[in-house]
Design a protein around this motif. Structure first.
Motif, PDB file in Angstrom:
ATOM      1  N   GLU A  21       0.842  -1.184   0.000  1.00 54.80           N
ATOM      2  CA  GLU A  21       0.000   0.000   0.000  1.00 54.80           C
ATOM      3  C   GLU A  21       0.881   1.239   0.000  1.00 54.80           C
ATOM      4  O   GLU A  21       1.709   1.423   0.885  1.00 54.80           O
ATOM      5  N   ASN A  22       0.691   2.087  -1.015  1.00 58.64           N
ATOM      6  CA  ASN A  22       1.560   3.256  -1.149  1.00 58.64           C
ATOM      7  C   ASN A  22       0.792   4.518  -1.505  1.00 58.64           C
ATOM      8  O   ASN A  22       1.301   5.372  -2.225  1.00 58.64           O
ATOM      9  N   ASP A  23      -0.448   4.636  -1.041  1.00 57.40           N
ATOM     10  CA  ASP A  23      -1.172   5.889  -1.229  1.00 57.40           C
ATOM     11  C   ASP A  23      -0.466   6.994  -0.457  1.00 57.40           C
ATOM     12  O   ASP A  23       0.241   6.749   0.520  1.00 57.40           O
ATOM     13  N   GLU A  26      -2.444   6.993   3.979  1.00 51.29           N
ATOM     14  CA  GLU A  26      -3.140   5.726   4.142  1.00 51.29           C
ATOM     15  C   GLU A  26      -3.207   5.347   5.601  1.00 51.29           C
ATOM     16  O   GLU A  26      -2.347   5.727   6.407  1.00 51.29           O
ATOM     17  N   ASN A  36       3.204   8.565   2.591  1.00 57.77           N
ATOM     18  CA  ASN A  36       4.252   8.182   1.644  1.00 57.77           C
ATOM     19  C   ASN A  36       4.714   9.421   0.890  1.00 57.77           C
ATOM     20  O   ASN A  36       4.043   9.900  -0.021  1.00 57.77           O
ATOM     21  N   LYS A 105     -10.275  12.844   1.617  1.00 52.92           N
ATOM     22  CA  LYS A 105      -9.712  13.438   0.411  1.00 52.92           C
ATOM     23  C   LYS A 105     -10.670  14.511  -0.090  1.00 52.92           C
ATOM     24  O   LYS A 105     -11.736  14.208  -0.631  1.00 52.92           O
ATOM     25  N   TYR A 153      -5.437  15.611   0.523  1.00 51.14           N
ATOM     26  CA  TYR A 153      -5.687  14.790   1.703  1.00 51.14           C
ATOM     27  C   TYR A 153      -5.581  15.594   2.997  1.00 51.14           C
ATOM     28  O   TYR A 153      -4.721  16.466   3.140  1.00 51.14           O
TER      29      TYR A 153
END
Length: 233
Positions: A21-23, A26, A36, A105, A153
């Motif tokens: 997972e690399n949003d 997150e 990230n 978001k 975000y």
């Protein structure tokens, strides 16, 4: 039912971060935000960093700086909590006293958030200090909040799982200021006093007055009274 072994390997498997997972923002764990960064900058609540991997630099905002840092100085216990910049490339982990993290978001939208419940936001998100002046005479310094607007975000925190209450033209919503986390842009809370009820409860803050929301929108309330203000005697 097989008995749980509680082995070290189980701890490693259950607690390890998910590398797939690399949003940008997150939810790594219910109470931990993973950011990230790829040569980027964010704003985060000072002191919220619990770990990071990579090359990330931190710069604390001055207590008298403009924007959200100025809000936090005034709004959180009067003790001068401020923001920090985090810049670089890597994985950044943020948390705030075990509170649950909620990621939002924004898409050319706006939301009001209690200053103490702001954990992190993208650098391009606009933040404005607002104060409910009608409460200034009842609470020390009034009641401050942040208007976050734009596209990007943000991450907010709550004690426990919050509930979202709908406000409609036919149904107002009343909340304890110390349990109110956030509300939609088009709502402006009024103050409703209930001194008899406050005296009966025997508390100096909270129940003696409530926030009164009219119109169309929503209010996010946590199952906890986060007392940050001292009532004037």
């Amino acid at each position: 039912m097989a008995q749980k072994e509680y082995t070290l390997n189980e701890l490693i498997q259950e607690s390890a971060e998910n590398p797939n997972e690399n949003d940008f923002f997150e939810l790594e764990k219910p109470a931990m935000l993973e950011v990230n960064l790829k040569n980027q900058k964010i704003l985060a609540k000072a002191g919220s960093m619990v770990a990071y991997i990579g090359n990330i630099d931190f710069k604390r905002e001055g207590l008298l700086s403009k924007g959200l840092g100025g809000l936090l100085k005034k709004a959180i216990s009067g003790e001068g909590t401020s923001l920090m910049h985090a810049t670089g490339t890597g994985k950044l982990y943020l948390a705030d006293e075990g509170k649950k993290v909620k990621i939002i978001k924004l898409q050319n939208e706006a939301v009001f958030v209690n200053g103490n419940d702001v954990l992190a936001l993208e650098e391009n998100i606009k933040n404005e200090i607002k104060m409910l002046k009608s409460i200034a005479g009842m609470m020390s310094g009034g009641l401050f909040q942040v208007k976050l607007s734009g596209s990007g975000y943000i991450a907010i925190t709550t004690h426990g799982e919050p509930i979202l209450l709908r406000v409609t033209g036919n149904q107002a919503v009343y909340t304890d200021p110390n349990a109110t986390v956030a509300w939609s842009e088009n709502l402006t809370p009024n103050i409703k006093t209930n001194l008899t009820f406050g005296s009966f409860i025997g508390r100096g803050s909270g129940e003696s007055f409530q926030l009164e929301f009219f119109g169309e929108g929503w209010v996010l309330v946590q199952p906890y009274e986060e007392v940050k203000y001292a009532a004037k005697s």
